[in-house]
Structure formats: C-alpha cells, structure tokens
Design a protein around this motif. Structure first.
Motif, PDB file in Angstrom:
ATOM      1  N   ARG A  15      69.812  19.340 -24.080  1.00  0.00           N
ATOM      2  CA  ARG A  15      69.448  18.256 -23.148  1.00  0.00           C
ATOM      3  C   ARG A  15      69.067  18.826 -21.794  1.00  0.00           C
ATOM      4  O   ARG A  15      68.136  18.353 -21.157  1.00  0.00           O
ATOM      5  CB  ARG A  15      70.590  17.252 -23.009  1.00  0.00           C
ATOM      6  CG  ARG A  15      70.823  16.392 -24.221  1.00  0.00           C
ATOM      7  CD  ARG A  15      71.707  15.179 -23.942  1.00  0.00           C
ATOM      8  NE  ARG A  15      72.894  15.463 -23.176  1.00  0.00           N
ATOM      9  CZ  ARG A  15      74.090  15.783 -23.687  1.00  0.00           C
ATOM     10  NH1 ARG A  15      74.242  15.861 -25.001  1.00  0.00           N
ATOM     11  NH2 ARG A  15      75.129  16.006 -22.900  1.00  0.00           N
ATOM     12  N   LYS A  16      69.760  19.871 -21.361  1.00  0.00           N
ATOM     13  CA  LYS A  16      69.457  20.488 -20.065  1.00  0.00           C
ATOM     14  C   LYS A  16      68.061  21.116 -20.068  1.00  0.00           C
ATOM     15  O   LYS A  16      67.332  21.028 -19.084  1.00  0.00           O
ATOM     16  CB  LYS A  16      70.499  21.536 -19.699  1.00  0.00           C
ATOM     17  CG  LYS A  16      70.276  22.132 -18.308  1.00  0.00           C
ATOM     18  CD  LYS A  16      71.353  23.091 -17.912  1.00  0.00           C
ATOM     19  CE  LYS A  16      71.170  23.737 -16.572  1.00  0.00           C
ATOM     20  NZ  LYS A  16      69.899  23.761 -15.943  1.00  0.00           N
ATOM     21  N   ASN A  70      62.046  17.849 -14.783  1.00  0.00           N
ATOM     22  CA  ASN A  70      62.183  18.097 -13.342  1.00  0.00           C
ATOM     23  C   ASN A  70      61.068  18.994 -12.827  1.00  0.00           C
ATOM     24  O   ASN A  70      60.538  18.785 -11.736  1.00  0.00           O
ATOM     25  CB  ASN A  70      63.552  18.714 -13.021  1.00  0.00           C
ATOM     26  CG  ASN A  70      64.674  17.709 -13.140  1.00  0.00           C
ATOM     27  OD1 ASN A  70      64.462  16.503 -13.078  1.00  0.00           O
ATOM     28  ND2 ASN A  70      65.886  18.207 -13.334  1.00  0.00           N
ATOM     29  N   GLU A 121      74.521  19.635 -25.244  1.00  0.00           N
ATOM     30  CA  GLU A 121      74.269  19.546 -23.801  1.00  0.00           C
ATOM     31  C   GLU A 121      73.253  20.584 -23.321  1.00  0.00           C
ATOM     32  O   GLU A 121      72.419  20.301 -22.453  1.00  0.00           O
ATOM     33  CB  GLU A 121      75.584  19.713 -23.037  1.00  0.00           C
ATOM     34  CG  GLU A 121      75.459  19.468 -21.551  1.00  0.00           C
ATOM     35  CD  GLU A 121      76.784  19.549 -20.815  1.00  0.00           C
ATOM     36  OE1 GLU A 121      76.743  19.641 -19.582  1.00  0.00           O
ATOM     37  OE2 GLU A 121      77.843  19.504 -21.467  1.00  0.00           O
ATOM     38  N   ALA A 122      73.293  21.784 -23.881  1.00  0.00           N
ATOM     39  CA  ALA A 122      72.357  22.836 -23.474  1.00  0.00           C
ATOM     40  C   ALA A 122      70.912  22.445 -23.798  1.00  0.00           C
ATOM     41  O   ALA A 122      69.997  22.684 -22.997  1.00  0.00           O
ATOM     42  CB  ALA A 122      72.717  24.154 -24.156  1.00  0.00           C
ATOM     43  N   THR A 172      65.696  18.231 -19.591  1.00  0.00           N
ATOM     44  CA  THR A 172      65.793  17.721 -18.219  1.00  0.00           C
ATOM     45  C   THR A 172      65.136  18.683 -17.244  1.00  0.00           C
ATOM     46  O   THR A 172      64.403  18.251 -16.343  1.00  0.00           O
ATOM     47  CB  THR A 172      67.275  17.497 -17.842  1.00  0.00           C
ATOM     48  OG1 THR A 172      67.837  16.562 -18.769  1.00  0.00           O
ATOM     49  CG2 THR A 172      67.406  16.970 -16.436  1.00  0.00           C
ATOM     50  N   ASP A 173      65.362  19.968 -17.414  1.00  0.00           N
ATOM     51  CA  ASP A 173      64.731  20.965 -16.542  1.00  0.00           C
ATOM     52  C   ASP A 173      63.206  20.906 -16.668  1.00  0.00           C
ATOM     53  O   ASP A 173      62.490  21.048 -15.681  1.00  0.00           O
ATOM     54  CB  ASP A 173      65.231  22.370 -16.873  1.00  0.00           C
ATOM     55  CG  ASP A 173      66.665  22.609 -16.442  1.00  0.00           C
ATOM     56  OD1 ASP A 173      67.217  21.781 -15.680  1.00  0.00           O
ATOM     57  OD2 ASP A 173      67.245  23.635 -16.880  1.00  0.00           O
TER      58      ASP A 173
END
Length: 143
Positions: free
Chosen positions: A117-118, A125, A114-115, A121-122
């Motif tokens: 993927r974040k 964004n 998850e880290a 995503t960041d």
C-alpha cells in the motif's frame, strides 16, 4: 436614483437568498459529484493512469461494495492544458460526502500488505507532488 439602486440591491439579495434556500431543499438521497481538477505535470500523467488501473479501479469497486460511493471517473485532457486531470467521485448523498469515500478502508481490504500500500501511496504522491487543484461539488441537473 438612490431608490432605484436600493431596489436593485434588494432584488439581488432576495434572489441570491432564495437560491441558497432552494439548494438546501435537496432530497436526502440526491447524489452528488465531487470533482477535483488538477494541474499534473504532463510527463506524469501516464504514470497516473497506470496507478489508477492498478490500484484505484479495484479500490473503487470495493468502495462501491461498501456502499460509500456510486461511481468514479478519471478524465485526462487529451492535449494537456491548465487543469489536465479531473477526478470525479459520485456519492449517494451529502451525508456520504461527509463520511468520505472510504478508499483507505477499501484499499486495506483488497491489499492487506502495508508495504505494498505504501508503494502505491508513494506513487500517487509523486504524481500529484506540487500540483495545484480545485475542488467542486455538483448535482446532476438532468435528473
């Protein structure tokens, strides 16, 4: 003159109405291209291309395996421009558009952390932060 104008309006109405009806007659397996045109800050386009190569291409491959999409394209305007990034996703049907590309599920399948993927995503964004975009849906007219 009044009758003429009423006639023109009626002809226009029925022409538009028949066009709308014809659009509803698409076969259930008609593929659709969903496009999203963005105004990305030019200085961030290189970052976008790196993010796409690192994360989007493998995610797209997984989404294709899942049967959610048929194709994906990223177009970048060669010399900048008002809408300088176009994302194109080819769906197998209208129902598939409504179901979505499944990129979230596909990304989780290829990157369970998850880290990580974040971080991706960041990055996306940041690239699209403050950008204006326009979405459209097309069918291939040459099929």
């Amino acid at each position: 003159m009044k009758r003429f104008m009423v006639g023109v309006i009626l002809v226009g109405f029925f022409s538009a109405y028949s066009t709308v009806l014809a659009q509803g007659d698409q076969a259930k397996d008609t593929p659709y291209w969903y496009t999203s045109s963005h105004r990305v800050q030019w200085a961030r386009v290189d970052s976008l291309q790196k993010l796409v190569k690192t994360y989007t291409i493998p995610t797209v491959a997984q989404s294709k395996k899942m049967g959610r999409i048929l194709d994906y394209r990223l177009l970048v305007h060669h010399t900048g421009g008002e809408y300088n990034v176009v994302i194109m996703i080819k769906y197998p049907s209208w129902a598939a558009i409504n179901a979505g590309a499944g990129f979230g599920d596909a990304f989780k399948a290829i990157e369970p952390n998850e880290a990580k993927r974040k971080v991706a995503t960041d990055g996306f964004n940041w690239v699209f932060e403050g950008s204006v975009h326009v979405d459209n849906i097309y069918i291939e007219a040459t099929n």
